[in-house]
Design a protein around this motif. Structure first.
Motif, mmCIF file in Angstrom:
data_model
loop_
_atom_site.group_PDB
_atom_site.id
_atom_site.type_symbol
_atom_site.label_atom_id
_atom_site.label_comp_id
_atom_site.label_asym_id
_atom_site.label_seq_id
_atom_site.Cartn_x
_atom_site.Cartn_y
_atom_site.Cartn_z
ATOM 1 N N VAL A 189 0.860 -1.193 0.000
ATOM 2 C CA VAL A 189 0.000 0.000 0.000
ATOM 3 C C VAL A 189 0.898 1.245 0.000
ATOM 4 C CG1 VAL A 189 -1.804 -1.196 1.327
ATOM 5 C CG2 VAL A 189 -0.120 0.210 2.538
ATOM 6 N N LYS A 190 0.276 2.384 -0.235
ATOM 7 C CA LYS A 190 1.074 3.620 -0.171
ATOM 8 C C LYS A 190 1.255 4.064 1.284
ATOM 9 C CE LYS A 190 -0.244 5.231 -4.743
ATOM 10 N NZ LYS A 190 -0.816 6.312 -5.569
ATOM 11 N N GLY A 191 0.242 3.844 2.117
ATOM 12 C CA GLY A 191 0.332 4.250 3.524
ATOM 13 C C GLY A 191 -0.704 5.308 3.839
ATOM 14 N N ALA A 192 -1.410 5.132 4.958
ATOM 15 C CA ALA A 192 -2.566 5.974 5.249
ATOM 16 C C ALA A 192 -2.417 6.845 6.485
ATOM 17 C CB ALA A 192 -3.791 5.088 5.413
ATOM 18 N N ASP A 203 6.638 13.613 -0.727
ATOM 19 C CA ASP A 203 6.155 13.849 -2.100
ATOM 20 C C ASP A 203 5.489 12.615 -2.690
ATOM 21 O OD1 ASP A 203 6.889 16.453 -2.166
ATOM 22 O OD2 ASP A 203 8.930 16.014 -2.860
ATOM 23 N N LYS A 204 4.293 12.860 -3.224
ATOM 24 C CA LYS A 204 3.503 11.761 -3.780
ATOM 25 C C LYS A 204 4.252 11.014 -4.894
ATOM 26 C CE LYS A 204 -0.961 10.976 -6.045
ATOM 27 N NZ LYS A 204 -0.913 9.548 -5.779
ATOM 28 N N ALA A 205 4.987 11.780 -5.724
ATOM 29 C CA ALA A 205 5.687 11.120 -6.838
ATOM 30 C C ALA A 205 6.687 10.095 -6.312
ATOM 31 C CB ALA A 205 6.393 12.175 -7.691
ATOM 32 N N ALA A 228 -2.499 -3.347 -3.648
ATOM 33 C CA ALA A 228 -3.626 -2.658 -3.016
ATOM 34 C C ALA A 228 -3.563 -1.171 -3.306
ATOM 35 C CB ALA A 228 -3.621 -2.920 -1.514
ATOM 36 N N THR A 229 -4.245 -0.772 -4.351
ATOM 37 C CA THR A 229 -4.277 0.637 -4.732
ATOM 38 C C THR A 229 -5.459 0.892 -5.652
ATOM 39 O OG1 THR A 229 -3.025 2.446 -5.745
ATOM 40 C CG2 THR A 229 -2.758 0.294 -6.757
ATOM 41 N N HIS A 230 -5.895 2.165 -5.684
ATOM 42 C CA HIS A 230 -6.926 2.562 -6.649
ATOM 43 C C HIS A 230 -6.293 3.375 -7.761
ATOM 44 C CE1 HIS A 230 -8.401 2.482 -2.479
ATOM 45 N NE2 HIS A 230 -9.342 1.726 -3.004
ATOM 46 N N ASP A 231 -4.982 3.449 -7.755
ATOM 47 C CA ASP A 231 -4.249 4.306 -8.691
ATOM 48 C C ASP A 231 -4.196 3.634 -10.064
ATOM 49 O OD1 ASP A 231 -2.207 5.624 -10.134
ATOM 50 O OD2 ASP A 231 -1.274 6.283 -8.260
ATOM 51 N N ALA A 294 -9.471 11.712 4.326
ATOM 52 C CA ALA A 294 -8.186 12.407 4.214
ATOM 53 C C ALA A 294 -7.455 12.066 2.924
ATOM 54 C CB ALA A 294 -7.307 12.055 5.419
ATOM 55 N N GLU A 295 -7.875 11.015 2.248
ATOM 56 C CA GLU A 295 -7.177 10.625 1.017
ATOM 57 C C GLU A 295 -7.591 11.428 -0.198
ATOM 58 O OE1 GLU A 295 -6.510 6.030 2.365
ATOM 59 O OE2 GLU A 295 -8.229 6.558 1.145
ATOM 60 N N ARG A 296 -8.744 12.096 -0.109
ATOM 61 C CA ARG A 296 -9.249 12.710 -1.333
ATOM 62 C C ARG A 296 -10.103 13.934 -1.014
ATOM 63 N NH1 ARG A 296 -13.604 10.825 -4.968
ATOM 64 N NH2 ARG A 296 -13.045 11.490 -7.054
HETATM 65 P P1 FDA Z 1 -3.869 7.489 -4.267
HETATM 66 O O1 FDA Z 1 -4.129 8.045 -2.918
HETATM 67 O O2 FDA Z 1 -2.782 8.088 -5.089
HETATM 68 O O3 FDA Z 1 -5.219 7.511 -5.071
HETATM 69 C C1 FDA Z 1 -5.312 7.142 -6.433
HETATM 70 C C2 FDA Z 1 -6.733 7.390 -6.901
HETATM 71 O O4 FDA Z 1 -7.608 6.498 -6.209
HETATM 72 C C3 FDA Z 1 -7.282 8.772 -6.542
HETATM 73 O O5 FDA Z 1 -6.966 9.726 -7.508
HETATM 74 C C4 FDA Z 1 -8.770 8.491 -6.461
HETATM 75 O O6 FDA Z 1 -9.304 8.449 -7.749
HETATM 76 C C5 FDA Z 1 -8.825 7.116 -5.877
HETATM 77 N N1 FDA Z 1 -8.958 7.137 -4.407
HETATM 78 C C6 FDA Z 1 -7.992 6.895 -3.497
HETATM 79 N N2 FDA Z 1 -8.466 6.993 -2.245
HETATM 80 C C7 FDA Z 1 -9.762 7.336 -2.371
HETATM 81 C C8 FDA Z 1 -10.795 7.591 -1.442
HETATM 82 N N3 FDA Z 1 -10.605 7.531 -0.127
HETATM 83 N N4 FDA Z 1 -12.019 7.915 -1.927
HETATM 84 C C9 FDA Z 1 -12.251 7.967 -3.245
HETATM 85 N N5 FDA Z 1 -11.300 7.742 -4.179
HETATM 86 C C10 FDA Z 1 -10.080 7.426 -3.749
HETATM 87 N N6 FDA Z 1 -2.828 1.698 4.558
HETATM 88 C C11 FDA Z 1 -2.054 1.439 5.633
HETATM 89 O O7 FDA Z 1 -1.321 2.322 6.087
HETATM 90 N N7 FDA Z 1 -2.077 0.192 6.212
HETATM 91 C C12 FDA Z 1 -2.836 -0.828 5.719
HETATM 92 O O8 FDA Z 1 -2.824 -1.934 6.257
HETATM 93 C C13 FDA Z 1 -3.652 -0.558 4.588
HETATM 94 N N8 FDA Z 1 -4.442 -1.519 4.041
HETATM 95 C C14 FDA Z 1 -5.084 -1.285 2.853
HETATM 96 C C15 FDA Z 1 -5.779 -2.315 2.198
HETATM 97 C C16 FDA Z 1 -6.319 -2.101 0.944
HETATM 98 C C17 FDA Z 1 -7.029 -3.218 0.247
HETATM 99 C C18 FDA Z 1 -6.200 -0.822 0.320
HETATM 100 C C19 FDA Z 1 -6.735 -0.564 -1.057
HETATM 101 C C20 FDA Z 1 -5.568 0.199 0.976
HETATM 102 C C21 FDA Z 1 -5.025 0.004 2.237
HETATM 103 N N9 FDA Z 1 -4.386 1.035 2.914
HETATM 104 C C22 FDA Z 1 -3.624 0.737 4.025
HETATM 105 C C23 FDA Z 1 -4.585 2.452 2.490
HETATM 106 C C24 FDA Z 1 -3.484 2.934 1.572
HETATM 107 O O9 FDA Z 1 -2.304 3.100 2.306
HETATM 108 C C25 FDA Z 1 -3.857 4.259 0.894
HETATM 109 O O10 FDA Z 1 -4.056 5.236 1.875
HETATM 110 C C26 FDA Z 1 -5.105 4.192 0.036
HETATM 111 O O11 FDA Z 1 -5.159 2.998 -0.676
HETATM 112 C C27 FDA Z 1 -5.137 5.355 -0.996
HETATM 113 O O12 FDA Z 1 -4.037 5.279 -1.833
HETATM 114 P P2 FDA Z 1 -4.077 4.755 -3.362
HETATM 115 O O13 FDA Z 1 -3.044 3.700 -3.464
HETATM 116 O O14 FDA Z 1 -5.420 4.323 -3.741
HETATM 117 O O15 FDA Z 1 -3.528 5.947 -4.206
#
Ligand code: FDA
Length: 310
Positions: A189-192, A203-205, A228-231, A294-296
């Motif tokens: 994951v990227k980290g939440a 930096d996101k990049a 695990a990403t929506h990217d 907080a992600e969006r």
């Molecule tokens: P990014 O944040 O760059 O988003 C890419 C695109 O996805 C956005 O432009 C948007 O379109 C869409 N998107 C992303 N988040 C969204 C939201 N909240 N609402 C609507 N659209 C959204 N973290 C952690 O620290 N520990 C963990 O154990 C986990 N476990 C985990 C499990 C699974 C299955 C997922 C998908 C994610 C996690 N995470 C996590 C969360 C992760 O660290 C991260 O914060 C989120 O996945 C958002 O990052 P993206 O990778 O989606 O990319």
């Protein structure tokens, strides 16, 4: 940098007690977009619904910052009940657990309570042919979580327990290398969490580049990867990478959160990729919900609109 500032602002505001009270009382209908429900039947119903689209489930009982050993044991019992209920319903149990919620860091009878409870949970999952993923929390918990993961893999095997690595932490490439001998099943994951710049890339990049490197390294090592990403751009790159390197479709899966990018989840499943949705449920949904907001930035408007509608 702006992403980081936005995240910090939302998590700081949402941490205020009066904001929590307000959101809890007014925004449950909005939260239901991201949270399957408050109890086990609702969670299993969500699994059934996703199954219709060929999407697998990963159940997560919500609960954070539970502190007393009694609360932690009660929480572990509820996870065990979930495993029983899923199995009884004919669903292969696949669950995620935050070790803090089952007592990580608390010494009881000479052992870390988180490990004791995780053992019970992973043991029961193994009995049902299921799987447990140890979620990754904020950075002070990374060492202990990886150490406990190592212990559990030793006892139950890497086909029953996995964990998570976060691409925003500088340390993660070393952690991946350090786990190599286990041939671990890892969710990348990227980290939440709100992390200081001393430990996490601002930096996101950089976070995105690190993400790709981790996924590719885990794939090249022949280990199972949960992407695990929506990217979408990362997902497209991963699709190309697996084709170019002959990675089989049963060596990885895409994972997304319940209620986020459902269109993309369905599309990938229809293309023959394994897709799993992370399905949170439970009464303690506020912290999880705040991290999603907080992600969006658009999600804040979504919440405010929902609250105004009542
Ligand atoms: P990014 O944040 O760059 O988003 C890419 C695109 O996805 C956005 O432009 C948007 O379109 C869409 N998107 C992303 N988040 C969204 C939201 N909240 N609402 C609507 N659209 C959204 N973290 C952690 O620290 N520990 C963990 O154990 C986990 N476990 C985990 C499990 C699974 C299955 C997922 C998908 C994610 C996690 N995470 C996590 C969360 C992760 O660290 C991260 O914060 C989120 O996945 C958002 O990052 P993206 O990778 O989606 O990319």
């Amino acid at each position: 940098m702006i992403d980081q500032m936005y995240r910090k602002a939302v998590l700081t505001v949402s941490g205020q007690k009066f904001v929590e009270d307000l959101v809890r009382s007014r925004a449950w209908s909005v939260a239901q977009r991201f949270v399957a429900g408050e109890d086990i039947p609702a969670a299993l119903q969500a699994v059934r619904e996703l199954e219709k689209d060929g999407i697998l489930g990963n159940l997560d009982l919500l609960g954070e910052f539970i502190d007393s050993p009694e609360q932690c044991n009660a929480f572990a019992e509820r996870v065990l009940q979930l495993l029983d209920a899923a199995n009884a319903a004919g669903i292969r149990p696949y669950v995620s657990v935050k070790l803090s919620s089952v007592g990580q860091g608390q010494l009881v009878n000479g052992e870390d309570l988180g490990l004791t409870n995780a053992r019970r949970i992973v043991g029961k999952a193994k009995q049902y042919g299921g799987f447990v993923c140890l979620d990754m929390e904020d950075h002070p918990r990374v060492d202990i979580t990886l150490a406990q993961f190592r212990t559990l893999v030793g006892e139950f095997g890497n086909d029953t327990v996995g964990t998570v690595l976060q691409s925003y932490l500088y340390r993660t490439a070393d952690d991946l290398a350090g786990l190599g001998d286990l041939h671990p099943n890892l969710r990348i994951v990227k980290g939440a969490y709100l992390e200081p710049e001393s430990v996490a890339m601002p930096d996101k990049a950089d976070v995105d580049a690190s993400y790709r490197r981790l996924v590719y390294a885990q794939m090249k090592a022949g280990n199972y990867v949960n992407v695990a990403t929506h990217d979408e751009s990362i997902i497209e790159d991963v699709k190309h990478f697996v084709l170019a390197h002959g990675i089989r479709k049963d060596q990885f899966e895409f994972q997304m959160l319940y209620g986020i990018r459902r269109d993309l989840q369905k599309e990938l499943a229809a293309q023959g990729y394994r897709v799993r949705a992370y399905i949170p449920y439970g009464r303690d949904w506020y912290a999880y919900f705040s991290r999603r907001i907080a992600e969006r930035p658009a999600n804040v408007l979504f919440v405010l609109r929902g609250m105004l509608k009542g």
